[in-house]
Design a protein around this motif. Structure first.
Motif, PDB file in Angstrom:
ATOM      1  N   UNK A 227       0.821  -1.238   0.120  1.00 59.56           N
ATOM      2  CA  UNK A 227       0.116   0.092  -0.043  1.00 59.56           C
ATOM      3  C   UNK A 227       0.788   1.398   0.161  1.00 59.56           C
ATOM      4  N   UNK A 228       0.964   1.936  -0.988  1.00 61.99           N
ATOM      5  CA  UNK A 228       1.649   3.134  -1.178  1.00 61.99           C
ATOM      6  C   UNK A 228       1.062   4.630  -0.669  1.00 61.99           C
ATOM      7  N   UNK A 229      -0.317   4.481  -0.759  1.00 61.77           N
ATOM      8  CA  UNK A 229      -1.198   5.789  -0.290  1.00 61.77           C
ATOM      9  C   UNK A 229      -2.281   5.656   0.604  1.00 61.77           C
ATOM     10  N   UNK A 230      -2.245   6.121   1.605  1.00 58.90           N
ATOM     11  CA  UNK A 230      -1.263   7.169   1.976  1.00 58.90           C
ATOM     12  C   UNK A 230      -0.111   6.289   2.521  1.00 58.90           C
TER      13      UNK A 230
ATOM     14  N   UNK B 255      -0.556   6.151   7.130  1.00 60.03           N
ATOM     15  CA  UNK B 255      -1.202   4.960   7.028  1.00 60.03           C
ATOM     16  C   UNK B 255      -1.518   4.261   8.531  1.00 60.03           C
ATOM     17  N   UNK B 256      -0.397   4.378   9.076  1.00 60.52           N
ATOM     18  CA  UNK B 256       0.061   3.789  10.288  1.00 60.52           C
ATOM     19  C   UNK B 256      -1.311   4.096  11.453  1.00 60.52           C
ATOM     20  N   UNK B 257      -1.779   5.524  11.472  1.00 58.04           N
ATOM     21  CA  UNK B 257      -2.667   5.999  12.149  1.00 58.04           C
ATOM     22  C   UNK B 257      -3.868   5.469  11.811  1.00 58.04           C
ATOM     23  N   UNK B 258      -4.434   5.608  10.584  1.00 57.79           N
ATOM     24  CA  UNK B 258      -5.434   4.930   9.880  1.00 57.79           C
ATOM     25  C   UNK B 258      -5.536   3.457  10.410  1.00 57.79           C
TER      26      UNK B 258
ATOM     27  N   UNK C  87      -8.181  10.074   5.677  1.00 55.05           N
ATOM     28  CA  UNK C  87      -8.662   8.999   6.438  1.00 55.05           C
ATOM     29  C   UNK C  87      -9.165   8.274   5.433  1.00 55.05           C
ATOM     30  N   UNK C  88      -9.382   6.536   5.600  1.00 49.59           N
ATOM     31  CA  UNK C  88      -9.559   5.835   4.879  1.00 49.59           C
ATOM     32  C   UNK C  88     -10.878   5.843   4.319  1.00 49.59           C
ATOM     33  N   UNK C  89     -10.933   5.694   2.750  1.00 51.93           N
ATOM     34  CA  UNK C  89     -12.074   6.087   2.128  1.00 51.93           C
ATOM     35  C   UNK C  89     -13.318   4.489   2.442  1.00 51.93           C
ATOM     36  N   UNK C  90     -12.450   3.378   2.702  1.00 53.72           N
ATOM     37  CA  UNK C  90     -13.126   2.417   2.820  1.00 53.72           C
ATOM     38  C   UNK C  90     -12.179   1.559   3.743  1.00 53.72           C
TER      39      UNK C  90
END
Length: 325
Positions: free
Chosen positions: A180-183, A188-191, A264-267
């Motif tokens: 996973x490159x984005x974010x 990404x870790x926070x999400x 934030x994650x879209x899904x």
């Protein structure tokens, strides 16, 4: 207690060894690469070495954190995964059983619970993942060998009375995700603290708790992840519109993320439920998604470790050997 810690030079080992010593344990670190907490250089696949360590160090308990991991698939043949993850675990279980141990803690992975179907995330709802999920269909040799090692732990408890606790850890690695490159990075870790990650500090503490609780529990398997804010009833909404669900639990999240330039994650396609570890093991991760928002609110240091340049000591050593060879 005299504890053998395998994988002592690794990311988890460097946090776990000092924690064990702080709790009064004498730690013998075993790793294929040198490190500050490694006393013996070698592989768990070497049964003669394992027997010698048990004899010379009078080992009383084992925390088995050494393994070949998912990123190693690109670097090592299938047989190496069997040698290290399966045969290495068997060597340690045999030695622990022969020594009359009453506890064995095995570091496993939530990755073995992710099939190709879950990985593709083709359904219309997030997958709620807890220890009752079956059948397990690991998607690669890493997951297959870790699941086989889990079954060895169960067998040694069943047939030889060795108390074995299996800890299926969520993500806690410091480097960037290899798929996973984005974010990227801290975003990404926070999400992921919402649904599939814990800090390395929490992972280490869970092992310390498991070492203490193993004789009373006997055998069990625990998912380790930051406590998720979500409920099972959220799975469809999480897949369709994760930001809307997050806003219900954390109304301040979108604004704080915008100030940071994060998304934030879209899904969200899966949620790890760590409730069993809290209820039976007595462990709850101290850091969660709310901890990140608190840090953003206070403009303080983030409670997550990120190092895009991190290379494991094992691979550093392999690189040095390649150059010198």
């Amino acid at each position: 207690m005299r504890v053998l810690l395998t994988g002592s030079s690794g990311w988890l080992g460097r946090y776990l060894a000092p924690l064990l010593r702080g709790a009064g344990h004498q730690v013998t670190g075993l790793d294929v690469a040198p490190g500050a907490d490694t006393d013996v250089i070698g592989t768990v696949a070497d049964r003669a070495l394992i027997d010698r360590i048990f004899s010379e160090r009078s080992i009383e308990a084992v925390i088995h954190a050494a393994a070949l991991h998912k990123p190693d698939i690109a670097r090592y043949p299938t047989q190496s995964f069997v040698d290290v993850n399966v045969t290495g675990t068997l060597n340690l279980l045999e030695a622990a059983s022969a020594a009359g141990h009453d506890r064995f803690v095995f570091t496993s992975t939530t990755s073995l619970m992710i099939s190709d179907a879950i990985r593709r995330a083709e359904g219309d709802r997030a997958v709620w993942i807890d220890e009752t999920m079956a059948p397990l269909e690991p998607r690669n040799i890493y997951g297959v060998t870790k699941l086989a090692a889990e079954h060895l732990c169960r067998l040694f408890h069943q047939e030889r009375g060795l108390a074995c606790l299996v800890l299926r850890t969520g993500r806690f690695f410091p480097e960037d995700d290899d798929t996973h490159k984005q974010p990227s990075g801290e975003n990404l870790k926070a999400n992921e603290l919402l649904n599939r990650r814990l800090t390395v500090e929490d992972a280490a503490m869970a092992h310390l708790v498991a070492l203490d609780r193993a004789p009373a529990i006997g055998f069990d398997t625990f998912i380790l992840s930051a406590p998720t804010p979500f409920a099972r009833e959220d799975v469809a909404a999480l897949k369709a519109d994760a930001p809307a669900v997050i806003a219900r639990y954390f109304p301040q999240a979108a604004a704080l993320y915008a100030e940071k330039g994060w998304v934030l994650p879209a899904t969200i396609d899966r949620v790890y439920d760590a409730e069993h570890a809290e209820r039976v093991l007595g462990f709850r991760a101290a850091t969660d998604f709310g901890s990140v928002l608190d840090a953003l609110t206070a403009d303080g240091p983030l409670p997550i470790a990120h190092d895009a340049a991190y290379v494991s000591p094992k691979e550093q050593q392999a690189a040095r050997q390649t150059v010198s060879g």
